[in-house]
Design an enzyme around this catalytic site. Sequence first.
Site, mmCIF file in Angstrom:
data_model
loop_
_atom_site.group_PDB
_atom_site.id
_atom_site.type_symbol
_atom_site.label_atom_id
_atom_site.label_comp_id
_atom_site.label_asym_id
_atom_site.label_seq_id
_atom_site.Cartn_x
_atom_site.Cartn_y
_atom_site.Cartn_z
ATOM 1 N N ARG A 1 0.834 -1.211 0.000
ATOM 2 C CA ARG A 1 0.000 0.000 0.000
ATOM 3 C C ARG A 1 0.869 1.263 0.000
ATOM 4 N NH1 ARG A 1 -2.118 -3.614 -1.305
ATOM 5 N NH2 ARG A 1 -3.883 -4.738 -0.437
ATOM 6 N N SER B 1 -10.995 0.673 3.434
ATOM 7 C CA SER B 1 -10.147 0.276 4.559
ATOM 8 C C SER B 1 -9.338 1.478 5.029
ATOM 9 C CB SER B 1 -9.210 -0.857 4.145
ATOM 10 O OG SER B 1 -9.946 -2.001 3.789
ATOM 11 N N GLU C 1 -4.374 4.364 5.963
ATOM 12 C CA GLU C 1 -4.152 4.272 4.510
ATOM 13 C C GLU C 1 -4.408 5.607 3.803
ATOM 14 O OE1 GLU C 1 -5.732 1.247 2.066
ATOM 15 O OE2 GLU C 1 -5.308 -0.388 3.472
#
Length: 348
Positions: A175, A248, A344
């Site tokens: 990520r 998320s 994130e």
Amino acid sequence: MSNLSATDSAHATLKPTPQDLSHLNTLGLAAHAGAFVTLDDIAQLPALSALAQQAESLLVLGGGSNLVLPERVPGLVARVAFHGVRLLEAQPDAWLIEAAGGEIWHRFVETCVNNGWDGLENLALIPGTVGAAPVQNIGAYGVEFEERFHSLTAWDVSAGRFVEMTAADCRYAYRDSAFKHDAPGRWVIVSVRFALPRPWRPVLAYPDLQRHPRLADGAPAARDIFEAVCEIRRAKLPDPAVTGNAGSFFKNPIVTAAVRDALAERYPGLVSYAQPDGRYKLAAGWLIDQCGWKGRTLGAAGVHDRQALVLVNRGGATAADIMGLAAAIQDAVAQRYGVRLEPEPVVV
């Protein structure tokens, strides 16, 4: 370089205007830009560089699915709206596909499935745009973006030129990518190229896919996986058009085997996944759930009642509300498990 169409004018101009951004971020946060432009033609990019030199800052906006925006967004905001999808080459071992940075990611995946360019079906229904995918290095249900990536064309705003980038240039990690570490607003991702494998093989290692009745015969087509992933995501995750969310919110933390083993001894139900380098990825959703946060609300922000990884806007939430909830969750997980969760989304 991509041959996305441009206007005949060598002097395409951009005129910034004020813009309400509340419908351009999936968290649905009330936000406003004093200077906003839409990029729908690559001929506008030199004008963007000129504007950026005079602006306090530049925020490049895709689908707004991975952002936490303040009520007043400073500087210049540029929304990427380049469109186009095409087959570049049918190589013996891969379909080479190019998509413009402003294409909606899910629509692009569906286009690939419809055309028999298989390999992205596990990444269906992820919100955002094609141009944002390499920034975040998205992944889901056993497939990672970087596994299907070939190269991309980006506009270097500060240098005023196109740059071709390979996977090595993008420095992909979990990520993460070079784009997250370079100066904010430096890059506009114009187009992305994918190498989709031939022959295609289904990726079914993820437990939810193995349990799905649509895939029970063991020999599914890419279309079956695409539909199954859509059904699973819709069952687990809220629709941003109905309930504001950024998907998320936390990365799954990666720890050493020693840390994982110590935690597993204390907490036998610990959910973890072995990594190629010998470390373990812990399920952040499980950690949050075990700390009692699933379904809870703090002010106007809350944790989704079916997926603890997802923070939601209950109505009228601000960036401060979302980040206050995130901090409380981080503190709870760190206190109980000694692991610090990392968000994130990009916080502007």
